[in-house]
Design a protein around this motif. Structure first.
Motif, mmCIF file in Angstrom:
data_model
loop_
_atom_site.group_PDB
_atom_site.id
_atom_site.type_symbol
_atom_site.label_atom_id
_atom_site.label_comp_id
_atom_site.label_asym_id
_atom_site.label_seq_id
_atom_site.Cartn_x
_atom_site.Cartn_y
_atom_site.Cartn_z
ATOM 1 N N VAL A 173 14.958 15.795 -23.117
ATOM 2 C CA VAL A 173 15.384 16.379 -23.842
ATOM 3 C C VAL A 173 17.126 16.104 -23.924
ATOM 4 O O VAL A 173 17.819 15.475 -22.908
ATOM 5 C CB VAL A 173 15.584 17.755 -23.517
ATOM 6 C CG1 VAL A 173 14.311 18.164 -22.674
ATOM 7 C CG2 VAL A 173 16.801 18.472 -21.576
ATOM 8 N N ARG A 223 6.044 24.899 -31.740
ATOM 9 C CA ARG A 223 6.906 23.847 -31.311
ATOM 10 C C ARG A 223 7.109 23.574 -30.015
ATOM 11 O O ARG A 223 7.788 22.420 -29.852
ATOM 12 C CB ARG A 223 7.956 24.553 -32.160
ATOM 13 C CG ARG A 223 9.488 23.503 -31.448
ATOM 14 C CD ARG A 223 10.402 24.421 -32.129
ATOM 15 N NE ARG A 223 10.750 25.930 -31.726
ATOM 16 C CZ ARG A 223 11.318 26.379 -30.234
ATOM 17 N NH1 ARG A 223 11.598 25.011 -29.250
ATOM 18 N NH2 ARG A 223 11.007 27.400 -29.617
ATOM 19 N N ASP A 225 6.911 19.781 -28.661
ATOM 20 C CA ASP A 225 8.078 19.510 -27.640
ATOM 21 C C ASP A 225 7.678 19.183 -26.182
ATOM 22 O O ASP A 225 8.376 18.540 -25.481
ATOM 23 C CB ASP A 225 9.081 20.663 -27.149
ATOM 24 C CG ASP A 225 9.541 20.820 -28.547
ATOM 25 O OD1 ASP A 225 9.666 19.894 -29.726
ATOM 26 O OD2 ASP A 225 10.366 22.160 -28.626
#
Length: 455
Positions: free
Chosen positions: A82, A242, A246
Motif C-alpha cells: 500500500v 471499497r 482494496d
C-alpha cells in the motif's frame, strides 16, 4: 461406505493413485453444496453460460507464474503493498512455502469485513452426516475387492485401524477416532474375530453406506464434525465495498500474479468459529489428474467428468481478530523431511485431529488481528506453471478454547492444465473466436515490478 472411507485429497498407496484420484477429488459437498468443489461459493459468477469454449485449443506458453522465494525459515522480506507503508513478510516454512505478514489488514478493515459478513448472514460450514452415499461407487463401478485393495495401503490383505482412519475423513460426514471406529465395528458386527482388523471377507459383508446408517442411528455431535464453523462469501468485484476491493488489490500485489487470475478466482470467504469450533487438518485443493477437472475451468474444459477439485494454487488467510484461547492454524507436517500419509496416524495419535493433537503439529500460527499468512498449495512444474499438489500444505484450525475466531480466506484458482486455463481465460474475456490466440491474455504488463526486497 466407500465415501466414508475416502477423504478428499487423500493419497492412497502410489500404485493406486490414478484409481483413487477421482475419489479423492470428487466435488462432493465439501462444506456447502454437493455440486460445488470443496468450500466453493454457492453461486459461481465465474462461468458465463452463454458462450461455448473457443474452437482453437492450442495456446502459446507465454505466461509464467511468479513464485516468491522462501530462502530459509525466518527470512524476512520487505513488501510494498500500500502507498506509504512497507510490510515485513517472514518465511515460516519451506515445505509448504509459507509466509506471514503482520499488519496486512488494519483494525478498521478487519471490522468492516466482519460487519459485512454479519450483514450478509453466515451459514453452517458443514451439514450433518447424510445417508445414501452410494452414487460414487456406482459411477466408478468398483467392486468390493477393488475398494479393499485401494484402502489396504501396505497390501497385507487386512485393513488396520489406521488404514481405515487415513481414508475416513468425509467432506460431509464426521471425524472418526480409533475409539469411534471400534464402536462402529462392534455395532455392525463387522470384526467377526475381534482382532481389530478387517479381512476382505469381513469387508464384503458391509454395504456401501453401512457406516453412514450406523452414525445416523447413533446421532452426531457438532464436535464430531470435520469442520465446526459458520461462513459466508463476499464478492470483491466491481461495485463491491471499497475495503473488499482494496484487499483483492493488495493480494494481487503480494502474490505478483496477473490481476485477471485473481479477479476470476473465488470471492472472499469469511468464517467464524465459536468456542469449541475447529477444522481438522485438510488440503485446500486436491491433486489434478487427466480424469479430473478444475471447478472454475470446467465449462471451458467442455468435459462431462463428474470428478472435480477446486485447483486453489494459493491460499491467503487473514486473521480478523485475536483469539483469547486456541484457534491456531496448525501445519502438522510442515518442513518434515518426508511425507508419509500413513504415519499421520500412529498408536492412536492422529496428527490430523485438531481437537486433540494440535500441540503435536510441527508449526502453529497464532491468530493475531490483521495478520495474513499465505502458502502455495501446489509446487512449480519447473516451467513457470502449476505443478503437483504440495502435500506438506496439510493444515487445520485448532479448537477455539476461549472466545470467538474470525478469519477470511482468499483463494487464487489456477488450472494446472495450461490449455484449459487458457481456454477459460478466452471464454470469460468474451473475445471473438476469430481473433488470433495470444496465450492467456492475463496481463499486458507481465513483467511486473519487483515489490519484494530482502532484509
Amino acid at each position: 461406505m466407500l465415501r466414508t472411507l475416502l477423504r478428499p485429497g487423500a493419497r492412497p498407496c502410489r500404485s493406486s493413485r490414478r484409481a483413487s484420484a477421482s475419489l479423492a477429488t470428487r466435488a462432493a459437498s465439501g462444506q456447502e453444496d454437493a455440486s460445488q468443489s470443496r468450500d466453493a461459493p454457492s453461486s459461481n459468477h465465474q462461468r458465463p453460460e452463454s458462450r461455448r469454449p473457443p474452437s482453437k485449443t492450442e495456446f502459446m506458453r507465454d505466461v509464467s507464474l511468479t513464485r516468491i522465494e522462501g530462502i530459509r525459515v525466518g527470512h524476512v522480506q520487505r513488501v510494498s503493498l500500500v502507498p506509504g507503508k512497507v510490510h515485513e513478510m517472514r518465511t515460516l516454512s519451506l515445505k509448504p512455502l509459507l509466509f506471514e505478514i503482520p499488519g496486512f489488514l488494519s483494525a478498521d478493515e478487519c471490522r468492516v469485513v466482519m460487519q459485512l459478513a454479519q450483514l450478509k448472514g453466515l451459514m453452517e460450514s458443514q451439514l450433518m452426516v447424510q445417508d445414501g452415499q452410494e452414487e460414487l461407487a456406482k459411477e466408478l463401478n468398483l467392486s468390493p475387492e477393488e475398494i479393499f485393495n485401494l484402502l489396504d495401503i501396505n497390501q497385507d490383505g487386512q485393513l488396520q485401524l489406521h488404514e481405515i482412519l487415513t481414508h475416513s475423513r468425509v467432506r460431509d460426514g464426521i471425524w472418526l477416532t480409533p475409539e469411534n471406529l471400534r464402536e462402529i465395528y462392534a455395532g455392525l458386527k463387522a470384526d467377526k474375530d475381534g482382532n481389530g482388523l478387517l479381512s476382505l471377507e469381513e469387508f464384503r459383508l458391509l454395504s456401501n453406506d453401512a457406516f453412514q446408517r450406523f452414525l445416523l442411528q447413533r446421532g452426531v455431535k457438532r464436535s464430531q464434525l470435520v469442520r465446526n464453523s459458520r461462513h459466508t462469501w463476499l464478492y470483491q468485484g466491481k461495485g463491491a465495498h471499497r475495503v473488499l476491493q482494496d484487499i483483492k488489490a493488495r493480494v494481487t500485489r503480494l502474490t505478483r500474479l496477473p490481476p485477471t487470475l485473481v479477479d476470476l478466482s473465488e470471492p472472499l470467504q469469511v468464517v467464524r468459529y465459536e468456542e469449541g469450533g475447529h477444522y481438522h487438518a485438510h488440503h485446500d485443493s486436491g491433486p489434478v489428474y487427466p480424469e479430473t477437472a478444475c471447478t472454475h475451468t470446467r465449462l471451458a474444459a467442455n468435459t462431462s467428468t463428474p470428478f472435480e477439485t477446486s485447483c486453489r494454487y494459493i491460499t491467503v488467510l487473514f486473521y480478523l481478530n485475536s483469539v483469547e484461547g486456541g484457534g491456531e492454524t496448525a501445519f502438522p507436517v510442515a518442513d518434515n523431511r518426508t511425507y508419509d500419509e500413513v504415519s499421520l496416524i500412529q498408536n492412536d495419535v492422529d496428527l490430523l485431529d485438531t481437537r486433540r493433537n494440535c500441540d503435536k503439529s510441527n508449526l502453529r500460527v497464532k491468530p493475531t488481528k490483521g495478520t495474513a499468512v499465505f502458502w502455495y498449495n501446489y509446487l512449480s512444474d519447473g516451467q513457470g506453471w502449476v505443478g503437483e499438489q504440495d502435500e506438506y500444505a496439510l493444515h487445520g484450525g485448532c479448537v477455539v478454547t476461549h472466545g470467538t475466531k474470525w478469519v477470511a480466506n482468499k483463494w487464487i484458482n489456477i488450472d494446472p492444465d495450461y490449455q484449459r486455463q487458457a481456454r477459460y481465460q478466452q471464454l470469460v474475456s468474451q473475445q471473438p473466436e476469430e481473433e488470433d490466440d495470444e496465450g492467456l491474455t492475463l496481463n499486458p504488463d507481465i513483467q511486473s515490478p519487483d515489490i519484494h526486497q530482502d532484509l
